[in-house]
Design a protein around this motif. Structure first.
Motif, PDB file in Angstrom:
ATOM      1  N   ARG A 259     -33.631 -33.990 -31.868  1.00 36.02           N
ATOM      2  CA  ARG A 259     -33.577 -32.802 -31.018  1.00 36.02           C
ATOM      3  C   ARG A 259     -32.154 -32.594 -30.497  1.00 36.02           C
ATOM      4  NH1 ARG A 259     -36.266 -31.720 -25.696  1.00 36.02           N
ATOM      5  NH2 ARG A 259     -37.063 -33.832 -25.666  1.00 36.02           N
ATOM      6  N   LEU A 260     -31.564 -33.713 -30.106  1.00 34.89           N
ATOM      7  CA  LEU A 260     -30.200 -33.664 -29.590  1.00 34.89           C
ATOM      8  C   LEU A 260     -29.235 -33.180 -30.675  1.00 34.89           C
ATOM      9  CD1 LEU A 260     -28.793 -34.494 -26.929  1.00 34.89           C
ATOM     10  CD2 LEU A 260     -28.350 -36.698 -27.959  1.00 34.89           C
TER      11      LEU A 260
ATOM     12  N   TRP B 291     -16.694 -39.607 -23.385  1.00 33.61           N
ATOM     13  CA  TRP B 291     -17.277 -40.551 -22.422  1.00 33.61           C
ATOM     14  C   TRP B 291     -18.223 -39.831 -21.465  1.00 33.61           C
ATOM     15  CZ3 TRP B 291     -16.066 -41.450 -17.014  1.00 33.61           C
ATOM     16  CH2 TRP B 291     -16.538 -42.671 -16.526  1.00 33.61           C
ATOM     17  N   ILE B 292     -17.786 -38.666 -20.979  1.00 36.20           N
ATOM     18  CA  ILE B 292     -18.613 -37.889 -20.042  1.00 36.20           C
ATOM     19  C   ILE B 292     -19.874 -37.373 -20.745  1.00 36.20           C
ATOM     20  CG2 ILE B 292     -18.670 -35.813 -18.588  1.00 36.20           C
ATOM     21  CD1 ILE B 292     -15.649 -36.289 -18.064  1.00 36.20           C
ATOM     22  N   TYR B 293     -19.715 -36.920 -21.966  1.00 29.90           N
ATOM     23  CA  TYR B 293     -20.864 -36.451 -22.757  1.00 29.90           C
ATOM     24  C   TYR B 293     -21.900 -37.561 -22.925  1.00 29.90           C
ATOM     25  CZ  TYR B 293     -20.491 -31.742 -24.642  1.00 29.90           C
ATOM     26  OH  TYR B 293     -20.527 -30.388 -24.791  1.00 29.90           O
TER      27      TYR B 293
ATOM     28  N   GLU C 236     -18.167 -34.482 -36.818  1.00 32.60           N
ATOM     29  CA  GLU C 236     -17.250 -35.572 -36.450  1.00 32.60           C
ATOM     30  C   GLU C 236     -17.303 -35.814 -34.928  1.00 32.60           C
ATOM     31  OE1 GLU C 236     -16.499 -33.184 -38.674  1.00 32.60           O
ATOM     32  OE2 GLU C 236     -16.361 -34.510 -40.424  1.00 32.60           O
ATOM     33  N   LYS C 237     -17.328 -34.725 -34.201  1.00 30.14           N
ATOM     34  CA  LYS C 237     -17.382 -34.830 -32.725  1.00 30.14           C
ATOM     35  C   LYS C 237     -18.734 -35.422 -32.305  1.00 30.14           C
ATOM     36  CE  LYS C 237     -16.272 -33.756 -28.389  1.00 30.14           C
ATOM     37  NZ  LYS C 237     -15.251 -34.471 -27.665  1.00 30.14           N
ATOM     38  N   MET C 238     -19.797 -34.945 -32.990  1.00 31.18           N
ATOM     39  CA  MET C 238     -21.135 -35.468 -32.685  1.00 31.18           C
ATOM     40  C   MET C 238     -21.198 -36.967 -32.962  1.00 31.18           C
ATOM     41  SD  MET C 238     -23.345 -32.366 -34.272  1.00 31.18           S
ATOM     42  CE  MET C 238     -24.864 -33.210 -34.508  1.00 31.18           C
ATOM     43  N   SER C 239     -20.573 -37.339 -34.071  1.00 28.75           N
ATOM     44  CA  SER C 239     -20.558 -38.749 -34.465  1.00 28.75           C
ATOM     45  C   SER C 239     -19.880 -39.603 -33.397  1.00 28.75           C
ATOM     46  CB  SER C 239     -19.843 -38.875 -35.808  1.00 28.75           C
ATOM     47  OG  SER C 239     -19.584 -40.197 -36.111  1.00 28.75           O
ATOM     48  N   GLU C 240     -18.783 -39.051 -32.858  1.00 25.60           N
ATOM     49  CA  GLU C 240     -18.036 -39.745 -31.802  1.00 25.60           C
ATOM     50  C   GLU C 240     -18.911 -39.932 -30.555  1.00 25.60           C
ATOM     51  OE1 GLU C 240     -14.118 -38.436 -29.742  1.00 25.60           O
ATOM     52  OE2 GLU C 240     -13.946 -37.916 -31.851  1.00 25.60           O
ATOM     53  N   ILE C 241     -19.647 -38.897 -30.216  1.00 22.62           N
ATOM     54  CA  ILE C 241     -20.454 -38.941 -28.993  1.00 22.62           C
ATOM     55  C   ILE C 241     -21.687 -39.825 -29.174  1.00 22.62           C
ATOM     56  CG2 ILE C 241     -21.886 -37.556 -27.411  1.00 22.62           C
ATOM     57  CD1 ILE C 241     -19.939 -35.199 -27.998  1.00 22.62           C
TER      58      ILE C 241
END
Lengths: 183, 135
Positions: A137-138, A75-77, A151-156
């Motif tokens: 870029r991100l 959420w913070i990301y 997986e983490k990127m997908s979540e964010i």
């Protein structure tokens, strides 16, 4: 911070007497990683500092709306990414009348940034990365610099793992092509 | 080359990017100060807004009372007029049906009977015969 710590932190955030203390822990825990995430997008320290401050202000003002549907860190990301996009869009609008592209302005600012000590090659890499579309870029920054799992990127980012892999692949190809120019 | 394992070169690390000394150590303090300031400002704004809001309501109170009284009166007047105007006209058919209470047989009085009883014979002829027939 693991899931258990996060749950404890969320409980503290809901308790008014402990809210401030919990927020302090959040700031200490995430400020560095968020700063670098933002810095890689805006490049200049002063801009990154502004965006980071805005991010934490938003976290503080909206913390009551956090319902625990995602992890607190995610959420913070997301807030940090949105704030970065907002900043870049504002800069783009501000420089709309200018003949120079925002990307060129960012590179110029980076060159004069006292907190950047890169040589020509480093500057060229930054130019290559700046040439990518914002989302690409991100994705590139998250994967290349942070070695973040898809997986983490997908979540964010709310994008499928397959799309992220494709995005990263294209980003790498573009950067390679740019770096090989004039070499 | 597997693109997941791609590393451009050492040129790409973040060691070229620096932050002012003690930046992260002081950041927490700075953000807390910023939040305090923001909360003070928003509290002041809220106070001003509440005061302003109350003052306005106080000024408007008598007008609001008169307006609401006028709305209530208007509502009742309209309701009364509508009720009066939409009062169902006497239904001839229904009023003409009279029940013979003495027996089980019902004596039905139709509209025709009613007309005959109310107008003269001459009138009846005029009523039934198409004047065009004589032309």
């Amino acid at each position: 911070m693991d899931r258990g710590d996060e749950e404890g932190l969320i409980k503290m955030l809901k308790d008014d007497s402990q809210k401030r203390k919990a927020f302090d822990i959040i700031v200490k825990e995430y400020s560095q990683s968020l700063y670098w995430q933002i810095r890689k997008m805006v490049l200049c320290h002063d801009d990154a500092d502004d965006v980071l401050q805005n991010t934490f202000l938003k976290v503080w003002t909206n913390i009551d709306q956090f319902r625990g549907e995602s992890r607190l860190s995610t959420w913070i990301y997301r807030i940090a990414i949105n704030e970065t996009y907002t900043f870049l869009n504002k800069e783009r609008q501000r420089n709309q009348s200018s003949i120079t592209d925002l990307e060129d302005i960012i590179v110029q600012n980076l060159q004069s940034d006292p907190y950047f000590s890169g040589d020509e090659a480093a500057l060229k890499l930054q130019k290559a990365i700046l040439g990518l579309p914002e989302k690409q870029r991100l994705v590139f920054n998250m994967r290349y610099y942070d070695e973040m799992k898809y997986e983490k990127m997908s979540e964010i980012l709310g994008t499928s793992v397959g799309a992220l892999k494709a995005s990263y692949f294209h980003a790498v190809k573009k950067i390679e092509a740019y770096m090989n120019l004039d070499e | 080359m597997k693109h997941d394992d791609f590393k451009i070169s050492e040129k790409g690390d973040l060691s070229n990017f620096k932050v002012p000394e003690g930046y992260f150590d002081n950041f927490s303090l700075r953000i807390n100060q910023l939040i305090d300031e923001t909360e003070k400002v928003s509290a002041k704004e809220n106070e001003i807004y509440t005061k302003k809001g109350n003052g306005r309501i106080e000024k408007l109170r008598p007008i609001l009372y008169y307006a609401s009284a006028a709305v209530v009166i208007l509502f009742f007047s309209i309701t009364a007029v509508v009720k009066y105007k939409s009062k169902p006209e006497t239904n001839i058919e229904s009023t003409l049906v009279s029940k013979n209470t003495s027996g089980n047989n019902q004596q039905e009085v139709t509209a025709e009977d009613y007309l005959i009883s109310t107008v003269g014979t001459y009138g009846i002829a005029e009523y039934y015969v198409d004047p065009k027939y004589f032309e």
